[in-house]
Design an enzyme around this catalytic site. Structure first.
Site, PDB file in Angstrom:
ATOM      1  N   SER A 204       0.851  -1.198   0.000  1.00 18.17           N
ATOM      2  CA  SER A 204       0.000   0.000   0.000  1.00 18.17           C
ATOM      3  C   SER A 204       0.878   1.235   0.000  1.00 18.17           C
ATOM      4  O   SER A 204       1.564   1.512   0.990  1.00 18.17           O
ATOM      5  CB  SER A 204      -0.927   0.006   1.218  1.00 18.17           C
ATOM      6  OG  SER A 204      -1.703   1.199   1.245  1.00 18.17           O
TER       7      SER A 204
ATOM      8  N   THR B 108      -5.421   2.915   2.388  1.00 18.98           N
ATOM      9  CA  THR B 108      -6.514   2.346   1.608  1.00 18.98           C
ATOM     10  C   THR B 108      -7.444   1.530   2.507  1.00 18.98           C
ATOM     11  O   THR B 108      -7.006   0.593   3.177  1.00 18.98           O
ATOM     12  CB  THR B 108      -5.963   1.443   0.484  1.00 18.98           C
ATOM     13  OG1 THR B 108      -5.067   2.214  -0.321  1.00 18.98           O
ATOM     14  CG2 THR B 108      -7.080   0.902  -0.374  1.00 18.98           C
TER      15      THR B 108
ATOM     16  N   GLU C  23       4.714   1.743  -7.441  1.00 17.34           N
ATOM     17  CA  GLU C  23       4.495   0.426  -8.028  1.00 17.34           C
ATOM     18  C   GLU C  23       5.767  -0.115  -8.679  1.00 17.34           C
ATOM     19  O   GLU C  23       6.101  -1.292  -8.549  1.00 17.34           O
ATOM     20  CB  GLU C  23       3.360   0.470  -9.056  1.00 17.34           C
ATOM     21  CG  GLU C  23       1.981   0.677  -8.460  1.00 17.34           C
ATOM     22  CD  GLU C  23       1.599   2.149  -8.411  1.00 17.34           C
ATOM     23  OE1 GLU C  23       2.495   3.003  -8.561  1.00 17.34           O
ATOM     24  OE2 GLU C  23       0.400   2.441  -8.223  1.00 17.34           O
TER      25      GLU C  23
END
Length: 206
Positions: free
Chosen positions: A92, A97, A173
């Site tokens: 995360s 989230t 990412e």
């Protein structure tokens, strides 16, 4: 064609490489070694995340399985019940989230050991986690878009936690994928696992 100037893809690739290289130097060696030591303990490993971070997590779970580790993705139909002491790895970027926070809280209540891979030092999941890998990147201002992943997806306001590649940047990412692959390489050395061992665990019925 729209008639606008086409940006150079290679320039964007070089920029991303520079950002990831800068990020690596800011990571904690001690936390990375702690993460590796937790991965090699004899227990079941569960991996979770939302959106693109979740895809990175799924790829990591697959690679762990290829190394012979007992790994599963949270939410899959074949994922078994978690037991006390099992390892839960959460991807995360924001650590905020809602769906991933819920997983963290549930896993903690069941006695799970939680490792968080994130871009923020402080967050709701960070407060719960037992082990934390920070892949530092400067996030956009909180006033720029809603705080929760779900709201950002629904409103079309999704951004990765990265600059200057926002609004569609991928620093977290990208760095999370590189980090997880580097972890797999280190685990192969620690477990004396050769490429033949990995090939023998690849899917052969698809």
């Amino acid at each position: 064609m729209c008639g606008c100037e086409i940006p150079h893809v290679k320039d964007s690739m070089r920029l991303m490489i520079e950002e990831v290289a800068s990020l690596i130097d800011k990571m904690s060696d001690e936390k990375t070694e702690e993460f590796l030591s937790e991965l090699v303990k004899d227990r079941t490993i569960y991996v979770a995340g939302a959106g693109r971070s979740g895809l990175i997590g799924r790829a990591f779970a697959m690679r762990l399985m290829h190394l012979g580790l007992d790994s599963y993705v949270v939410g899959e139909t074949v994922t078994p019940a978690m037991e006390k002491g099992d390892l839960v790895i959460l991807f995360s970027g924001s650590g905020e989230t809602n769906s991933v926070v819920d997983i963290a809280e549930t896993a903690k209540s069941l006695g799970g050991f939680i490792c968080l891979i994130t871009s923020r030092e402080k967050s709701r999941i960070s407060d719960i986690a037992d082990c934390k890998i920070v892949l530092p990147s400067k996030p956009p201002n909180d006033t720029e878009w809603p705080n929760t992943f779900e709201v950002r997806q629904l409103t079309g306001g999704y951004k990765s936690l990265s600059l200057p590649l926002a609004p569609l940047g991928t620093l977290f990412e990208t760095s999370a994928m590189i980090f997880s692959d580097a972890v797999v390489a280190s685990l192969m050395e620690m477990k004396h696992c050769g490429i033949e061992d990995v090939i023998g665990r690849l899917s052969n019925i698809q």
